[in-house]
Write a protein that holds these residues in place. Structure first.
Motif, PDB file in Angstrom:
ATOM      1  N   TYR A  25      20.886  49.742   3.488  1.00 35.45           N
ATOM      2  CA  TYR A  25      21.750  48.543   3.592  1.00 35.45           C
ATOM      3  C   TYR A  25      22.482  48.375   4.750  1.00 35.45           C
ATOM      4  CZ  TYR A  25      21.264  48.435  -1.501  1.00 35.45           C
ATOM      5  OH  TYR A  25      20.638  48.209  -2.954  1.00 35.45           O
ATOM      6  N   ILE A  26      22.882  49.600   5.749  1.00 41.23           N
ATOM      7  CA  ILE A  26      23.447  49.064   6.770  1.00 41.23           C
ATOM      8  C   ILE A  26      22.334  48.601   7.822  1.00 41.23           C
ATOM      9  CG2 ILE A  26      24.472  50.515   9.040  1.00 41.23           C
ATOM     10  CD1 ILE A  26      25.877  52.407   7.004  1.00 41.23           C
ATOM     11  N   ARG A  28      20.057  46.545   6.886  1.00 43.47           N
ATOM     12  CA  ARG A  28      19.811  45.199   6.595  1.00 43.47           C
ATOM     13  C   ARG A  28      21.084  44.491   7.157  1.00 43.47           C
ATOM     14  NH1 ARG A  28      16.703  41.364   4.349  1.00 43.47           N
ATOM     15  NH2 ARG A  28      17.868  39.883   2.803  1.00 43.47           N
ATOM     16  N   LEU A  29      22.248  44.979   6.989  1.00 48.79           N
ATOM     17  CA  LEU A  29      23.469  44.363   7.327  1.00 48.79           C
ATOM     18  C   LEU A  29      23.394  44.252   8.765  1.00 48.79           C
ATOM     19  CD1 LEU A  29      26.246  46.093   5.349  1.00 48.79           C
ATOM     20  CD2 LEU A  29      25.840  43.693   5.258  1.00 48.79           C
ATOM     21  N   PHE A  30      22.780  45.165   9.604  1.00 47.59           N
ATOM     22  CA  PHE A  30      22.825  44.925  10.932  1.00 47.59           C
ATOM     23  C   PHE A  30      22.018  43.766  11.247  1.00 47.59           C
ATOM     24  CE2 PHE A  30      20.999  46.105  15.382  1.00 47.59           C
ATOM     25  CZ  PHE A  30      22.284  46.046  16.008  1.00 47.59           C
ATOM     26  N   LEU A  32      21.162  41.180   9.272  1.00 52.06           N
ATOM     27  CA  LEU A  32      21.680  39.828   8.816  1.00 52.06           C
ATOM     28  C   LEU A  32      23.069  39.499   9.830  1.00 52.06           C
ATOM     29  CD1 LEU A  32      22.557  40.168   5.170  1.00 52.06           C
ATOM     30  CD2 LEU A  32      20.972  38.659   6.175  1.00 52.06           C
ATOM     31  N   GLN A  33      23.682  40.111  10.374  1.00 51.88           N
ATOM     32  CA  GLN A  33      25.016  39.856  11.061  1.00 51.88           C
ATOM     33  C   GLN A  33      24.777  40.067  12.786  1.00 51.88           C
ATOM     34  OE1 GLN A  33      27.481  42.817   8.593  1.00 51.88           O
ATOM     35  NE2 GLN A  33      28.739  41.015   8.142  1.00 51.88           N
ATOM     36  N   VAL A  34      24.063  40.849  12.914  1.00 49.20           N
ATOM     37  CA  VAL A  34      23.883  41.102  14.318  1.00 49.20           C
ATOM     38  C   VAL A  34      22.849  40.358  15.012  1.00 49.20           C
ATOM     39  CG1 VAL A  34      24.070  42.849  16.260  1.00 49.20           C
ATOM     40  CG2 VAL A  34      25.291  43.285  14.024  1.00 49.20           C
TER      41      VAL A  34
ATOM     42  N   ILE B 354      27.721  36.500   4.821  1.00 48.22           N
ATOM     43  CA  ILE B 354      27.787  37.836   5.539  1.00 48.22           C
ATOM     44  C   ILE B 354      27.061  37.437   6.857  1.00 48.22           C
ATOM     45  CG2 ILE B 354      26.716  39.869   5.388  1.00 48.22           C
ATOM     46  CD1 ILE B 354      26.918  40.049   2.635  1.00 48.22           C
ATOM     47  N   GLY B 355      26.010  37.015   7.048  1.00 55.20           N
ATOM     48  CA  GLY B 355      25.141  36.685   8.139  1.00 55.20           C
ATOM     49  C   GLY B 355      26.187  36.076   9.178  1.00 55.20           C
ATOM     50  N   GLY B 357      29.082  36.406   9.886  1.00 54.62           N
ATOM     51  CA  GLY B 357      30.189  37.325  10.132  1.00 54.62           C
ATOM     52  C   GLY B 357      30.317  37.745  11.554  1.00 54.62           C
ATOM     53  N   GLY B 358      29.007  38.246  11.790  1.00 55.61           N
ATOM     54  CA  GLY B 358      28.442  38.738  13.010  1.00 55.61           C
ATOM     55  C   GLY B 358      29.032  40.294  13.113  1.00 55.61           C
ATOM     56  N   VAL B 359      29.340  40.731  14.332  1.00 53.02           N
ATOM     57  CA  VAL B 359      29.744  42.071  14.614  1.00 53.02           C
ATOM     58  C   VAL B 359      31.076  42.207  14.242  1.00 53.02           C
ATOM     59  CG1 VAL B 359      29.769  44.124  16.353  1.00 53.02           C
ATOM     60  CG2 VAL B 359      27.971  42.244  16.644  1.00 53.02           C
ATOM     61  N   PHE B 393      30.177  43.152  10.533  1.00 54.43           N
ATOM     62  CA  PHE B 393      29.406  44.191  10.474  1.00 54.43           C
ATOM     63  C   PHE B 393      30.055  45.667  10.578  1.00 54.43           C
ATOM     64  CE2 PHE B 393      26.596  47.425  12.714  1.00 54.43           C
ATOM     65  CZ  PHE B 393      25.823  47.958  11.451  1.00 54.43           C
ATOM     66  N   THR B 397      30.001  47.827   7.346  1.00 56.73           N
ATOM     67  CA  THR B 397      29.862  48.999   7.349  1.00 56.73           C
ATOM     68  C   THR B 397      30.800  50.001   6.930  1.00 56.73           C
ATOM     69  OG1 THR B 397      28.202  48.483   9.084  1.00 56.73           O
ATOM     70  CG2 THR B 397      28.326  50.871   8.815  1.00 56.73           C
ATOM     71  N   LEU B 400      30.921  50.436   3.232  1.00 55.81           N
ATOM     72  CA  LEU B 400      29.561  51.278   2.804  1.00 55.81           C
ATOM     73  C   LEU B 400      29.900  52.497   2.644  1.00 55.81           C
ATOM     74  CD1 LEU B 400      26.710  49.014   3.733  1.00 55.81           C
ATOM     75  CD2 LEU B 400      27.053  49.871   1.248  1.00 55.81           C
ATOM     76  N   ILE B 445      23.227  41.202  -0.552  1.00 56.25           N
ATOM     77  CA  ILE B 445      22.559  41.058   0.729  1.00 56.25           C
ATOM     78  C   ILE B 445      20.987  40.725   0.573  1.00 56.25           C
ATOM     79  CG2 ILE B 445      23.929  42.715   2.078  1.00 56.25           C
ATOM     80  CD1 ILE B 445      22.181  44.741   1.751  1.00 56.25           C
ATOM     81  N   LEU B 447      18.494  42.115  -1.402  1.00 57.37           N
ATOM     82  CA  LEU B 447      17.520  42.998  -1.422  1.00 57.37           C
ATOM     83  C   LEU B 447      17.236  43.597  -2.960  1.00 57.37           C
ATOM     84  CD1 LEU B 447      18.400  45.610   1.312  1.00 57.37           C
ATOM     85  CD2 LEU B 447      16.565  43.939   1.204  1.00 57.37           C
TER      86      LEU B 447
END
Lengths: 621, 488
Positions: A25-26, A28-30, A32-34, B354-355, B357-359, B393, B397, B400, B445, B447
């Motif tokens: 998930y992390i 995936r988040l990376f 999506l977001q970064v 979510i996307g 939002g960036g870092v 992010f 994170t 999580l 997200i 999945l």
């Protein structure tokens, strides 16, 4: 207490499982977001409504800074169908002063994919366009009662005088093709159509501004984003200064009333077009506002084809106005000297062929031939060039190609490159053309002799004919004719400033100009003579398959310091001297002196009141 | 029993680490709900009409509840495990009949201004009952089939009742208890088989477009997986490396042969080829039964045959048995279809939120997507979007990892329990958290398919918050008294 150590190890499986899931998930988040920047753009297009702020379109003035085209605000009633909730239809109709039936029809038409291919319940749709300021005021007050509806401000063109429609053009909604081609445009935007509105669109339209509003998932506006910090103000379009003299243009249109044809007047030293009349013309105001569609359709199907710019597009036989160019070529090619004389027994008679002429002394040399518009002289000249110089050119075809290239250099046969969207190229045949018709080596001067006097296959636009006149006035060069003199804060394109030199020496132009001067002092153009101004001219009377001869005239003045060169072409009006000369000389007089002298008033009255449409090829009235 | 079960000793032995993580999560949840329901016009944190105000009240009450749980003797939970379970089961039954229809689900008990979801409270009751069962005298899961039956009965009774309330998501959460069964001795092959079924299902359903050897590439891939699994089972489970090697050579040889023939333009009919390859391979395995212990080989062959059967039924089941909206949800989560106006809308919007939002995120209360209500259910099931958009992010994170820490801590607490009851109960707690975390975040997200279950401590709603608080604090209460057992 029983402890099973083998089973206890399974805690690592379960713990490992959730660690793995969290790691996935992390990652995936990376992603999506970064890593993926697309989502930021999606978010922007989601939440921000970019409201377009339309710039004011550039204004248009004439060469003397008289305002010609300006802007007037108008209001479109728009709606986003999805956001419309139940509302008081009767109240809405009352406010806009429309009937319930009109309302229903409008709604139906809007949703009809055939009439409105861009329909979507989610995007702004036009409900009624260009409502009056009063309707706007009443509706704006009540708008909160009609959710989903909003008012879009538009800019309409207004014209100070009902003239020069063919030069000015107008504006209309962009087509899908234009939207696809130019990303500046969005559906419902306006762009120039015809005239300078089209050719100078990129200068006139300005830069659209944007106001960023926040919009929720239901499309409701929640206010300005960051208090408008990212808004962009629109940049107004650039103003144009035309080379047209709008008074002269108006006078020309008046003179051409009830006639079919064109006038093009050029300032020889700059190539600036002073007037460009196409007749019959139309009021540019017809193509403004809500009735544009209806009026446009009417003009499009108009019997006289008013939308057709005869000055630019009309392909006419130049007739005797072609003779100066012949004189130039014959002199340049040394076919004749100034003393070469050809016989004229009331015409050119050769090999059973006869081209008629009128009474004057015979034999005749170049200048008197121009003065009296002798057909025979130029026929003999062409024959001498094509048939009599085998040693020089090799064959008739090669001689003909030489002849053609000279004409092309004089601006015939191809577009001149005027700064307007539609320009015709006329027609100058080449040797191949005649080879195809008659077969190779099966044609000679006699076969095609009528081209010597601007008949036959030769076709030219009034602009090309006027340009030839300007070239003679300049004694050997011209500048690409153009209608825009200045663009606000912008340098004019170099192509509209450079001199272009035909393949003919300056001296020969001097001779031809002298011949044209003689035509006014004692030849076919005596009506063109003005007090204190040395006018030069050449008439043209062009036979045509549509009826009575076309009446044409080219002229420039003053002889030694030309300020204006002009071409007048009146369809089916008879001799060049009857309509072409008076109209052309009145235009020159008006432009040079600002008025018509009393002794020429009769001429003006006669031109203003005459009607030649009745004798035109267009027989139905 | 000389140990005085005073409150002071309970609070001295309380696992404060877990409590701190719990409080952090709950407060982060409150902040998220405030952000998710923040309205530009109406910004009052204490207004009880607002989601955040209401949630604050629930949070206060759940702290009280946690404190009260601490005051109750730990033996009460073991002693009253079955009665509590039965009461909740009855409540679930009653709910089916008296609950009003809210968006198609009949899971809410409305009592005046309050409405509760018994399904959330049945979680800890089921955990208690399961722990009680496992702690009964001489209970070994693997010793008798009836033990499995009892355990499955306890798990599936609430599942069936919650399904009857049309709350598929909540019912699925009880499947997490299979982790507990696994920890207590259920064969790992069951979880492996479940995993294989998921992988086979996803592969078969997702890759239907391209055809290889005349069959969809997904099915082809699953064929190879089945071959590999058969080899692995023969090698490791049956401990017959020599047989496995011959089998491997056979599968590889036939595969390469089919590929080479394909290169020369000879199309090998895929179905016939694979059925014969696997069939002959399995027959070879059966022959080995004569020389080796037959049971593992027979089981392996049975598993392979079942897998092939599963493969052939997947697409049929998917297309004929599942409801269209369920098919669509699965297709969207597998990325087969983008139904952006329908089933894919939620997931697409939540990915956008979510996307974007960036870092580091857009900052607290600065999220445009969530503020402007693009994400549906943003304060309940899709609450994680708000964190992703506003805290970026790093923030998401962190959340999580906080959950991961909580779960690992619960696992370690479970393993330090002196009693089976305590251990099984704590494993139930961990399993619920694992399931909710994996499914909820996975769905947000993009999945996992959209299954409506809340994110513990974050999603708006008293029932969910209370349910998880009860679950966690009963475990902490039992854990706090773990040393008292040693003194028996």
């Amino acid at each position: 207490m029983r402890k099973d150590y083998k089973l206890e190890k399974r805690k690592y499986v379960i713990g490992g499982f959730i660690v793995l899931i969290v790691l996935i998930y992390i990652v995936r988040l990376f992603n999506l977001q970064v890593m993926d920047s697309r989502y930021k753009e999606f978010a922007d297009s989601n939440a921000f409504m970019r409201k377009t702020l339309y710039p004011s379109r550039g204004m248009i003035r004439d060469r003397n800074d008289q305002l010609v085209v300006y802007n007037q605000p108008a209001y479109d009633v728009m709606l986003i169908p999805r956001n419309v909730v139940e509302f008081d239809t009767a109240d809405f109709c009352r406010t806009l002063e429309i009937t319930r039936e009109q309302f229903d029809k409008r709604m139906r038409d809007m949703k009809d994919k055939r009439l409105n291919p861009g329909y979507s319940a989610y995007t702004p749709q036009k409900f009624i366009t260009q409502i009056s300021a009063q309707d706007y005021g009443r509706l704006a007050e009540k708008l909160y009662r009609f959710p989903g509806f909003f008012i879009q401000q538009r800019i309409l063109r207004q014209y100070t005088r009902p003239v020069a429609a063919n030069v000015l053009g107008n504006i209309r909604e962009v087509s899908q093709k234009e939207i696809d081609k130019d990303e500046y445009y969005n559906r419902g935007d306006y762009c120039g159509d015809l005239g300078v509105e089209k050719s100078y669109e990129n200068y006139l339209r300005g830069v659209k501004g944007v106001e960023i509003l926040m919009r929720d998932a239901y499309g409701r506006i929640q206010g300005k984003y960051e208090n408008g910090a990212f808004d962009q103000a629109p940049v107004s379009g650039l103003d144009l200064k035309l080379s047209l003299d709008i008074d002269l243009q108006e006078y020309g249109e008046k003179l051409m009333a009830n006639k079919i044809g064109a006038i093009v007047a050029i300032e020889p030293s700059t190539g600036e077009i002073l007037a460009m009349v196409s007749s019959p013309t139309y009021d540019p105001r017809l193509l403004v506002g809500r009735d544009r569609g209806k009026n446009y359709a009417e003009l499009k199907n108009d019997f006289y084809n008013r939308l057709f710019d005869r000055a630019l597009m009309g392909a006419y036989p130049p007739g005797s106005t072609f003779k100066p160019s012949q004189g130039l070529i014959l002199r340049q090619e040394d076919i004749i000297t100034l003393n070469t004389a050809f016989p004229c027994y009331h015409g050119f008679i050769s090999g059973g062929l006869r081209v008629g002429c009128h009474g004057h002394a015979s034999p005749i040399t170049l200048k008197p031939a121009l003065q009296t518009s002798c057909n025979a002289f130029f026929c003999w000249g062409l024959k001498a060039m094509l048939d009599g110089k085998r040693a020089k050119y090799g064959s008739v075809a090669d001689a003909f190609e030489t002849w053609k290239l000279h004409l092309v250099s004089l601006g015939y046969g191809y577009k001149l490159g005027v700064d307007l969207p539609t320009e015709g190229r006329g027609f100058i045949p080449n040797a191949k053309f005649y080879n195809k018709i008659y077969g190779e080596n099966h044609w000679s001067a006699n076969t095609i002799i009528s081209i010597a006097i601007g008949q036959g296959e030769i076709l030219a636009t009034p602009l090309q004919i006027a340009n030839l006149c300007a070239t003679i006035a300049n004694r050997g060069w011209f500048i690409t004719p153009h209608v825009v003199k200045e663009i606000q804060d912008t340098v004019m394109p170099a192509a509209l400033l450079e001199k272009r030199y035909p393949t003919i020496d300056r001296q020969h132009f001097e001779d031809v100009a002298e011949g044209m001067r003689m035509a006014v002092t004692g030849g076919t153009c005596r009506l063109a003579a003005l007090k204190d101004i040395e006018v030069c001219g050449k008439t043209g009377t062009a036979q045509n398959p549509h009826g009575k001869d076309h009446s044409a005239f080219i002229g420039f003045a003053p002889y030694n310091d030309p300020k204006i060169a002009i071409c007048v072409y009146v369809e089916n009006a008879g001799f060049g001297a009857t309509y072409g000369v008076p109209i052309g000389s009145l235009m020159m007089e008006k432009y040079l002196t600002g008025q018509i002298s009393p002794e020429r008033q009769y001429l003006e009255d006669r031109m203003l009141n005459s009607n030649t449409i009745i004798s035109s090829g267009v027989k139905k009235h | 029993m000389e140990s005085r079960n005073t409150n002071s000793s309970v609070f001295r032995n309380l696992d404060w680490f877990t409590v701190v993580v719990y409080v952090l999560l709950v407060l982060a949840g409150a902040v998220s709900i405030y952000a998710a329901s923040y309205d530009f016009d109406n910004a009052s944190i204490l207004s009880f009409d607002e989601f955040s105000g209401k949630q604050l009240r629930w949070i206060g009450l759940s702290f009280v509840a946690g404190f009260v749980i601490m005051l109750i003797d730990f033996r009460v939970y073991e002693a009253y495990a079955y009665p509590i379970y039965i009461v909740l089961i009855l409540l679930l039954i009653v709910t089916i009949f008296v609950a009003p229809d809210i968006k198609g689900s009949r899971s809410w008990l409305v009592m005046g201004p309050m409405s509760l979801q018994p399904a959330e409270f049945a979680k800890f009751a089921t955990a208690l009952a399961l722990a009680k069962l496992f702690s009964s005298y001489n209970f070994v899961l693997n010793s008798k089939a009836s033990n499995y039956a009892k355990a499955l009965l306890i798990i599936f009774l609430p599942v069936v009742l919650i399904l009857a309330q049309k709350e598929t998501g909540s019912a699925l959460a009880y499947m997490a208890l299979f982790f507990v069964l696994y920890r207590e001795g259920m064969s790992g092959l069951v979880l492996t088989a479940a995993l294989c079924m998921v992988v086979f299902f996803v592969t078969t359903v997702k890759y239907t477009e391209t055809m290889v050897f005349g069959i969809p590439s997904g099915e082809l891939a699953v064929f190879f997986m089945i071959e590999a699994l058969t080899v692995a089972l023969i090698w490791i489970y049956c401990k017959l490396p020599s047989v496995a090697q011959i089998l491997l050579l056979w599968f590889l040889g036939t595969g390469v042969l089919a590929w080479v023939l394909g290169l020369f333009g000879i199309e090998v009919p895929g179905l016939i080829y694979f059925l014969s390859a696997i069939g002959i391979g399995l027959v070879y395995c059966l022959i080995n039964c004569m020389r080796h212990p037959a049971r593992p080989i027979l089981l392996t062959v049975a598993a392979a045959v079942f897998a092939v059967g599963f493969l052939f039924s997947v697409n049929k089941v998917f297309n004929d048995v599942l409801q269209p909206h369920q098919q669509m949800r699965i297709k969207v989560s597998l990325g087969i279809e983008d139904d952006l106006r329908g089933a894919g809308y939620n997931v697409n919007q939540s990915k956008i939120a979510i996307g974007s939002g960036g870092v580091t995120g857009k900052g607290f209360l600065n999220g445009t997507q969530t503020k402007l209500k693009y994400v549906p259910e943003q304060h309940t099931d899709f609450i994680f979007c708000t964190i992703g958009e506003e805290e970026g992010f790093l923030g998401s994170t962190a959340v999580l990892l906080l959950f991961l820490i909580l779960i690992l801590r619960v696992l370690s607490i479970a393993e330090r329990q002196p009693t089976t009851f305590g251990r099984v109960y704590a494993y139930c707690v961990a399993s619920y958290f694992i399931f909710h975390l994996a499914i909820n975040i996975g769905m947000v997200i993009g999945l996992c398919p959209v299954i409506g279950i809340p994110l513990p401590f974050f999603s708006y709603g008293g029932s969910s918050l209370w349910g998880f608080t009860f679950l966690l604090f009963i475990m902490l209460r039992i854990d706090a008294s773990r040393r008292e057992h040693l003194s028996y």
